[in-house]
Scaffold this motif. Structure first.
Motif: not given
Ligand SMILES: C[S@@+](CC[C@H](N)C(=O)[O-])C[C@H]1O[C@@H](n2cnc3c(N)ncnc32)[C@H](O)[C@@H]1O
Length: 213
Positions: A104-123
């Motif tokens: 994501a440092e060289i591809r600015k359109n990517i927003v990395p997120i550390l998270g669990d896809a099952a936890q939609v409220d947190d996302l």
């Protein structure tokens, strides 16, 4: 702009970051423009295109939620295509998210997120409404996780891609039986547009393409 290129049975995307490959793929110049080969064996989206998928929803300005981005192989091609868009790249494994951060440092359109896809409220703290949801996670309850994210984040009329791995749902059951059951689970919640078996490129995998009602 054409979103991807097919030449001699190979797929390519226009390289957003000139001279840099991401996962060992070839760089080629066509008519003075640099492209990266989109290797079908390394990406279920590319495999689905190779198998004749007709619905290709990614555009230059698309906002995308990608569940199971891993170290970024497929999403790097989404990043080439959605040049002016935003790609929320989620994974729950810290090791691969570290690689996504570097990408994501060289591809600015990517927003990395550390998270669990099952936890939609947190996302919801980090993700907006999107035009496209793409999911590639090998989990037993992958259909429920996909539908919960579609409900929460996909705009009405938006397109969802579910790359389903039958063996993760149940190793002992016939993949076709699992695909049929998942189809029935999806039906009341979304409109199924396409269903593609990804064999033999991705054994026991199927791609569902759906539209949010
Ligand atoms: C098959 S790999 C994805 C490959 C990637 N889609 C590509 O084509 O480049 C599956 C990924 O899903 C992630 N994953 C599995 N379950 C998840 C969950 N509940 N939430 C977030 N990520 C998950 C794993 O950590 C793994 O990196």
């Amino acid at each position: 702009m054409k979103n991807f290129l097919k030449k001699k049975n190979k797929l390519f995307t226009k390289n957003l970051v000139k001279g840099k490959e991401v996962y060992g793929e070839s760089l080629v110049k066509l008519d003075g423009v640099e492209y990266r080969q989109w290797v079908t064996k390394r990406s279920k989206m590319a495999a689905a295109i190779a198998k004749g998928m007709k619905t290709f929803a990614l555009r230059e300005n698309s906002t995308v939620l990608y569940l199971g981005a891993s170290s970024g192989t497929t999403i790097s091609h989404f990043s080439d295509i959605c040049e002016k868009g935003t790609l929320f790249a989620l994974d729950f494994a810290p090791r691969v998210v570290r690689e996504l951060v570097v990408l994501a440092e060289i591809r600015k359109n990517i927003v990395p997120i550390l998270g669990d896809a099952a936890q939609v409220d947190d996302l919801a703290q980090n993700v907006t409404m999107v035009d496209v949801v793409f999911q590639d996670i090998a989990q037993k309850n992958q259909t429920k996780i996909f539908l919960d994210n579609v409900d929460m984040f996909l705009k009405k009329g938006g397109i969802g891609y579910l790359a389903l791995k039958a063996r993760s749902v149940n190793v002992a059951e016939k993949p076709q039986k699992i695909f049929n059951r998942v189809r029935e689970e999806l039906k009341p919640r979304v409109k199924i547009i396409e269903q593609l078996n990804l064999d033999p490129i991705e054994k026991d995998h199927c791609m569902f393409v759906v539209e949010k009602k």
